[in-house]
Motif scaffolding. Structure first.
Motif, PDB file in Angstrom:
ATOM      1  N   ARG A  40       0.860  -1.180   0.000  1.00 36.39           N
ATOM      2  CA  ARG A  40       0.000   0.000   0.000  1.00 36.39           C
ATOM      3  C   ARG A  40       0.896   1.229   0.000  1.00 36.39           C
ATOM      4  NH1 ARG A  40      -1.217   2.427   5.384  1.00 36.39           N
ATOM      5  NH2 ARG A  40      -3.070   3.327   4.448  1.00 36.39           N
ATOM      6  N   HIS A  41       0.383   2.309  -0.578  1.00 33.32           N
ATOM      7  CA  HIS A  41       1.140   3.562  -0.593  1.00 33.32           C
ATOM      8  C   HIS A  41       1.251   4.110   0.820  1.00 33.32           C
ATOM      9  CE1 HIS A  41       1.519   4.254  -4.932  1.00 33.32           C
ATOM     10  NE2 HIS A  41       0.368   3.623  -5.022  1.00 33.32           N
ATOM     11  N   LYS A  42       2.421   4.656   1.113  1.00 35.07           N
ATOM     12  CA  LYS A  42       2.670   5.232   2.428  1.00 35.07           C
ATOM     13  C   LYS A  42       3.745   6.291   2.253  1.00 35.07           C
ATOM     14  CE  LYS A  42       2.390   2.857   6.381  1.00 35.07           C
ATOM     15  NZ  LYS A  42       2.620   1.852   7.394  1.00 35.07           N
ATOM     16  N   GLU A  43       3.746   7.273   3.142  1.00 37.59           N
ATOM     17  CA  GLU A  43       4.826   8.251   3.138  1.00 37.59           C
ATOM     18  C   GLU A  43       5.715   7.964   4.335  1.00 37.59           C
ATOM     19  OE1 GLU A  43       5.461  13.001   3.459  1.00 37.59           O
ATOM     20  OE2 GLU A  43       4.034  12.278   1.961  1.00 37.59           O
ATOM     21  N   ILE A  44       6.994   7.774   4.062  1.00 37.02           N
ATOM     22  CA  ILE A  44       7.963   7.495   5.111  1.00 37.02           C
ATOM     23  C   ILE A  44       9.101   8.495   4.990  1.00 37.02           C
ATOM     24  CG2 ILE A  44       9.597   5.815   6.047  1.00 37.02           C
ATOM     25  CD1 ILE A  44       7.688   3.635   5.036  1.00 37.02           C
ATOM     26  N   GLU A  45       9.256   9.293   6.034  1.00 31.46           N
ATOM     27  CA  GLU A  45      10.292  10.320   6.072  1.00 31.46           C
ATOM     28  C   GLU A  45      10.266  11.186   4.820  1.00 31.46           C
ATOM     29  OE1 GLU A  45      13.924   8.147   6.966  1.00 31.46           O
ATOM     30  OE2 GLU A  45      13.476   8.289   9.114  1.00 31.46           O
ATOM     31  N   GLY A  46       9.070  11.580   4.397  1.00 31.51           N
ATOM     32  CA  GLY A  46       8.894  12.469   3.265  1.00 31.51           C
ATOM     33  C   GLY A  46       8.946  11.814   1.900  1.00 31.51           C
ATOM     34  N   VAL A  76       9.432  -0.746  -0.122  1.00 31.71           N
ATOM     35  CA  VAL A  76      10.179  -0.922   1.118  1.00 31.71           C
ATOM     36  C   VAL A  76       9.388  -1.810   2.078  1.00 31.71           C
ATOM     37  CG1 VAL A  76      11.249   1.371   0.889  1.00 31.71           C
ATOM     38  CG2 VAL A  76       9.212   1.094   2.316  1.00 31.71           C
ATOM     39  N   ALA A  77      10.082  -2.272   3.088  1.00 29.18           N
ATOM     40  CA  ALA A  77       9.449  -2.975   4.197  1.00 29.18           C
ATOM     41  C   ALA A  77      10.045  -2.428   5.479  1.00 29.18           C
ATOM     42  CB  ALA A  77       9.684  -4.475   4.095  1.00 29.18           C
ATOM     43  N   ILE A  78       9.205  -2.172   6.454  1.00 29.58           N
ATOM     44  CA  ILE A  78       9.636  -1.689   7.764  1.00 29.58           C
ATOM     45  C   ILE A  78       9.564  -2.890   8.698  1.00 29.58           C
ATOM     46  CG2 ILE A  78       9.179  -0.082   9.634  1.00 29.58           C
ATOM     47  CD1 ILE A  78       7.594   1.576   7.478  1.00 29.58           C
ATOM     48  N   VAL A  86      18.269   2.335   9.680  1.00 28.35           N
ATOM     49  CA  VAL A  86      17.359   2.185  10.807  1.00 28.35           C
ATOM     50  C   VAL A  86      16.598   3.495  10.940  1.00 28.35           C
ATOM     51  CG1 VAL A  86      17.196   1.836  13.311  1.00 28.35           C
ATOM     52  CG2 VAL A  86      18.850   0.523  11.956  1.00 28.35           C
ATOM     53  N   ILE A  87      15.278   3.379  11.086  1.00 27.18           N
ATOM     54  CA  ILE A  87      14.436   4.567  11.239  1.00 27.18           C
ATOM     55  C   ILE A  87      13.618   4.439  12.516  1.00 27.18           C
ATOM     56  CG2 ILE A  87      14.277   4.959   8.748  1.00 27.18           C
ATOM     57  CD1 ILE A  87      11.371   3.853   8.901  1.00 27.18           C
ATOM     58  N   SER A  88      13.167   5.571  13.018  1.00 28.71           N
ATOM     59  CA  SER A  88      12.213   5.565  14.121  1.00 28.71           C
ATOM     60  C   SER A  88      10.833   5.535  13.494  1.00 28.71           C
ATOM     61  CB  SER A  88      12.378   6.820  14.981  1.00 28.71           C
ATOM     62  OG  SER A  88      11.413   6.803  16.010  1.00 28.71           O
ATOM     63  N   TYR A  89      10.094   4.484  13.791  1.00 31.61           N
ATOM     64  CA  TYR A  89       8.766   4.318  13.211  1.00 31.61           C
ATOM     65  C   TYR A  89       7.790   4.006  14.338  1.00 31.61           C
ATOM     66  CZ  TYR A  89       5.032   2.731  10.150  1.00 31.61           C
ATOM     67  OH  TYR A  89       3.829   2.587   9.509  1.00 31.61           O
ATOM     68  N   LEU A  90       6.817   4.876  14.519  1.00 29.99           N
ATOM     69  CA  LEU A  90       5.825   4.739  15.584  1.00 29.99           C
ATOM     70  C   LEU A  90       6.495   4.552  16.942  1.00 29.99           C
ATOM     71  CD1 LEU A  90       3.219   2.476  13.749  1.00 29.99           C
ATOM     72  CD2 LEU A  90       3.131   4.963  14.065  1.00 29.99           C
ATOM     73  N   GLY A  91       7.568   5.294  17.151  1.00 27.34           N
ATOM     74  CA  GLY A  91       8.205   5.316  18.463  1.00 27.34           C
ATOM     75  C   GLY A  91       9.227   4.240  18.740  1.00 27.34           C
ATOM     76  N   SER A  92       9.536   3.402  17.766  1.00 28.13           N
ATOM     77  CA  SER A  92      10.578   2.396  18.001  1.00 28.13           C
ATOM     78  C   SER A  92      11.489   2.302  16.780  1.00 28.13           C
ATOM     79  CB  SER A  92       9.960   1.036  18.336  1.00 28.13           C
ATOM     80  OG  SER A  92       9.202   0.563  17.259  1.00 28.13           O
ATOM     81  N   ASP A  93      12.692   1.792  17.023  1.00 24.77           N
ATOM     82  CA  ASP A  93      13.649   1.635  15.935  1.00 24.77           C
ATOM     83  C   ASP A  93      13.303   0.411  15.100  1.00 24.77           C
ATOM     84  OD1 ASP A  93      15.068   3.869  16.674  1.00 24.77           O
ATOM     85  OD2 ASP A  93      16.592   2.752  17.781  1.00 24.77           O
ATOM     86  N   ASN A  94      13.251   0.599  13.787  1.00 29.43           N
ATOM     87  CA  ASN A  94      12.960  -0.474  12.838  1.00 29.43           C
ATOM     88  C   ASN A  94      13.897  -0.351  11.660  1.00 29.43           C
ATOM     89  OD1 ASN A  94      10.168  -1.938  13.455  1.00 29.43           O
ATOM     90  ND2 ASN A  94      10.013   0.180  14.134  1.00 29.43           N
ATOM     91  N   GLY A  95      14.155  -1.482  11.021  1.00 28.62           N
ATOM     92  CA  GLY A  95      14.943  -1.452   9.801  1.00 28.62           C
ATOM     93  C   GLY A  95      14.071  -1.071   8.623  1.00 28.62           C
TER      94      GLY A  95
END
Length: 188
Positions: free
Chosen positions: A90-96, A137-139, A161-170
């Motif tokens: 699905r379409h999503k915006e991640i870090e712009g 991508v996959a988080i 590694v990004i912060s996604y919904l408050g936790s670190d994820n690849g």
């Protein structure tokens, strides 16, 4: 787009039917997402109410209506009507950046049978063919071993590694131009 892209709306793989979500999927979505075992690596946690399941279903139906693609309900071909999970893109915006987010979630009774790989491969192939200009991508939580193995098996590589919904994820990305794997694997 006001209707699902026919290439995405109903797809069959060797063992599975992948279809757009519909109103009568509400109970299955609820059961799948209320289970703490299926949500243990999800930063948002398990659903807590049928109202949350309705919101999730509405969001996924809006994806199909607006974008022509979205997460699939996954049924076994040898047991018509038996939904074993959800998955797809699905379409999503991640870090712009606008991306296609690859995800998969299955009932524990369906684990270990290769369904996530089968669904993800179909999503990768269709995305490369029909949405080649949008990176895929996959988080993935760094402790989610099964999802990491699926991503690696399909050629996704850890970008950062990004912060996604408050936790670190690849943040895993498909190798290749534009982050989309070349089509032609013949899986579908």
């Amino acid at each position: 787009m006001s209707t699902p892209n026919p290439a995405f709306a109903r797809v069959t793989t060797a063992r599975l039917l992948l279809r757009a979500v519909r109103d009568d999927d509400l109970d299955v979505i609820y059961q799948l997402h209320v289970d703490p075992e299926t949500s243990r690596f999800d930063a948002t946690g398990a659903l807590t109410s049928m109202a949350e399941a309705r919101e999730l279903l509405a969001r996924w139906q809006a994806d199909w209506s607006r974008e022509g693609l979205g997460y699939w309900m996954v049924e076994r071909l040898d047991a018509p009507g038996l939904v074993v999970g959800v998955g797809g893109v699905r379409h999503k915006e991640i870090e712009g950046e606008r991306v296609l987010n690859l995800a998969y979630r299955f009932s524990p009774r369906a684990w270990g049978q290769g369904y996530a790989t089968e669904v993800a491969r179909a999503a990768l192939d269709l995305s490369a063919r029909y949405v080649p200009d949008v990176p895929l991508v996959a988080i993935i939580s760094p402790v989610n071993g099964p999802s990491l193995r699926v991503a690696q098996r399909l050629g996704l590589r850890l970008e950062r590694v990004i912060s996604y919904l408050g936790s670190d994820n690849g943040l895993y990305r498909v190798a290749g131009p534009g982050g989309v794997r070349p089509s032609g694997s013949g899986v579908i």
